[in-house]
Design a protein around this motif. Structure first.
Motif: not given
Length: 374
Positions: A50-51, A54, A61, A103, A106, A108, A291
């Motif tokens: 995930t990190h 992003l 992120p 974005k 997800s 962002l 998020r």
């Protein structure tokens, strides 16, 4: 969590049809996984965390107020241009449109008025506040549903947010389909009518609550993006719930005269990363990413769950079933690894991915979710 979590998650999935003309109208991440698995192989397609994913879109992120990267790393991938060629959109704006869609899906993007959300004086009046309007509009919740769900759930804003999103989904389904199809699609207008007409929370039937919970559970686990009957591009349902709860929190007001946002930006002393946040520590919600709002929501949900336990609610009560069986998934679906497992299973269903490749994604998701302690 055990492996049955993944199976339950996948059971509610249906393919999302692409709408020609704008890549924001398709499930962009689903298309990205499809492309990578077909052209790069499953190990590379499902090889990032995930990190890591992003970080290809934002410089930091993990920040609650993360800004998109000016030069997103994902656009430097040698396959990016080929991926864009397969999307239905204007070639002149295709890369930016695809990045914006990624974005958005997800988590962002933000809720800045005039940037991420269009609001006017009428909306500010209807939602009784500028920040409230921005968050509620980002979640796609109509004012009457927003206030009725609040009235029926009192101070429990995380619970109210769940019912508000479920009611809005039901209303949008009613607009999107011919009444002759309601029975086949299990669309029940009477549930919406009864809920919206009710003046006493205790008189909402368990049948209606279960039906709304089922709607929300399906949409959260599906984790796709949709365009509703009014052509509003909706967030994934988990982020819609979190944004709605943030709107309720903003409606309660701020502790100081200036508020927590100055020119839509957080004050310096507000938390920037999860390690800095405590349960009651606020966010500048409109300047925070979806998020970040979701992370705040998770903490609020735990707090409200503890209050309900102290009030004597058991695990079998409707409100506790909503938390354990539905709202807990708001946290789970923020993991790219879990979303990829869902997408992979979907692609197997339409013959676009081998079962062995999907199993690779599923096993990775299971290893992750088994460690989740809600």
């Amino acid at each position: 969590m055990k492996s049955h979590l993944r199976l339950a998650f996948l059971a509610g999935l249906v393919p999302i049809a692409a709408t020609a003309g704008d890549s924001r109208d398709i499930d962009i991440y689903r298309e990205l996984v499809r492309f990578r698995s077909q052209h790069l192989g499953a190990e590379r397609a499902f090889g990032h965390t995930t990190h890591a994913f992003l970080s290809q879109l934002a410089d930091d992120p993990t920040s609650f107020y993360a800004e998109p990267s000016e030069t997103p790393a994902i656009t430097n991938e040698i396959w990016w241009t080929l991926f864009l060629d397969g999307l239905p959109s204007d070639p002149a704006t295709l890369s930016r449109t695809a990045l914006d869609a990624l974005k958005w899906q997800s988590g962002l993007s933000k809720a800045l008025p005039g940037v991420d959300v269009l609001i006017d004086d009428q909306a500010i009046a209807a939602y009784r506040g500028r920040e409230v309007a921005a968050n509620a509009r980002k979640a796609g919740i109509d004012p009457d549903i927003f206030w009725q769900a609040a009235d029926m759930n009192g101070s429990m804003k995380t619970i109210a947010a769940g019912y508000a999103v479920a009611l809005q989904i039901l209303r949008d389904q009613m607009k999107a389909y011919d009444p002759a199809d309601y029975g086949r699609r299990a669309i029940k207008p009477d549930v919406l009518q009864r809920y919206m007409a009710q003046s006493h929370p205790g008189r909402i039937t368990e049948h209606d609550k279960r039906y709304l919970q089922d709607i929300l559970r399906y949409e959260i686990r599906r984790n796709g993006t949709v365009t509703d009957a009014d052509s509003r591009h909706a967030l994934p349902a988990a982020y819609r719930v979190a944004r709605t709860a943030a709107a309720y929190a903003d409606q309660a007001g701020y502790a100081n005269a200036q508020g927590f946002c100055t020119a839509d930006r957080p004050l310096p002393w507000l938390p920037r990363h999860p390690a800095e946040m405590e349960y009651h520590q606020p966010l500048c919600f409109i300047a925070a990413t979806d998020r970040a709002v979701q992370a705040w929501y998770r903490r609020e949900l735990r707090q409200e769950e503890a209050i309900l336990h102290r009030r004597g609610h058991t695990t079998s009560s409707p409100i506790m079933r909503l938390i354990a069986g539905v709202l807990a998934w708001v946290d789970v679906v923020s993991f790219i690894e879990v979303v990829e497992a869902v997408v992979a299973e979907d692609l197997v269903g339409i013959g676009a991915l081998d079962e062995a490749d999907a199993e690779l994604a599923a096993n990775r998701s299971t290893r992750l979710t088994c460690r989740i302690d809600r």
